[in-house]
Write an enzyme that holds these catalytic residues in place. Sequence first.
Site, PDB file in Angstrom:
ATOM      1  CD  GLN A  25      -2.838  -4.465   6.734  1.00 54.87           C
ATOM      2  OE1 GLN A  25      -2.768  -3.563   5.920  1.00 54.87           O
ATOM      3  NE2 GLN A  25      -3.501  -5.578   6.487  1.00 54.87           N
ATOM      4  CG  ASP A  69      -9.758  -0.403   4.349  1.00 61.07           C
ATOM      5  OD1 ASP A  69      -9.447  -0.658   3.177  1.00 61.07           O
ATOM      6  OD2 ASP A  69      -9.090  -0.765   5.335  1.00 61.07           O
ATOM      7  CE  LYS A  75      -3.623  -2.573   2.269  1.00 58.72           C
ATOM      8  NZ  LYS A  75      -4.216  -3.035   3.527  1.00 58.72           N
TER       9      LYS A  75
END
Length: 304
Positions: free
Chosen positions: A98, A121, A54
């Site tokens: 995460q 997200d 990412k």
Amino acid sequence: MTAKLIKGTEIRDEILGEIKQEVENIKTKYGVVPGLVTILVGENPASISYVTAKIKAAQSLGFKEIQDNQPEDITEQQLLALIDRYNKDDSIHGILVQLPLPKGIDEKKVLNAIDPDKDVDGFHPVNVGRLMIGGAEVKFPPCTPAGIQELIVRSGFETKGAEVVVVGRSNIVGKPIAIMMLQKAANANATVTVVHTATKDLAYHCKRAEILIVAAGVPGLVKPEWIKPGACVIDVGVNRVGEKISEKTGRKVAILKGDVDFDAAKEIAGAITPVPGGVGPMTITMLMRNTLNSLKFKLGIAGT
Ligand code: NAP
């Protein structure tokens, strides 16, 4: 092989190129770039490799990227305070925590502490609600479903009125992609059926699908005879079925298989995604697009 191969890597590169161009245009016009913070707690090797991918993507697009690594023994309170700091930081448009988090930290509490307008997200209940309402309400469609929709549309499949069957009803793939394809909107407007473990006749439903999206996590679940000739088949499944030695690196790597019997299905489908190299490359790309869009919402130029 008769089916067209839907290459996620090619479509990913196309979209990343579009994002990069937009970032440059916005930087020139407004003097700002999208800001993404990735919060990694502990040293789980899989999490490190996901976060690294990412970070690399964000950096290659010219984003501001903050890599905030925290020790395994951080307390829930400290983590919540950190999120609060980034919620208030005007240079940050996307906050990514995460998962998994260490035992003793309530993941739900942590994710729900992220400002919904920075939740790139798209898992915060506010963003799930926005997705359900659809239209201009939607800010951050969840990344894997958004990637699936792009694969279908950019491969030239008509979604309006199409029979879409989704295998699986998880909160991260099945349910959101079903909702997205159902919306009365461009790139959607389909007739959607969702099937799961309690469905009486899985084959019957799959056979009706003009667009079949499979996210079950069961290798080879969908048999070739369940596929309608010419259908668009999106295989989301990523299943480790063994290990092999990589010819490139000489190291052990996982053998991955999808939820569809690819070798047989490719002779019947009109188009199909491979595993790996289909849906997988799209997820991070959509995270980058959501982060760019977060900045665009802030600048009042979303939808342009
Ligand atoms: P999940 O949370 O385990 O959900 C699986 C869904 O499939 C459930 O709704 C389950 O039904 C249904 N299902 C399982 N076995 C079935 C069967 N035999 N017949 C009918 N339905 C069945 O999985 P997920 O998180 O959605 O992930 C699904 C797959 O996609 C996994 O292989 C995962 O690794 C992969 N994935 C890939 C990406 C990517 O970026 N490429 C991203 C996310 C996930 P019930 O609800 O009835 O249990």
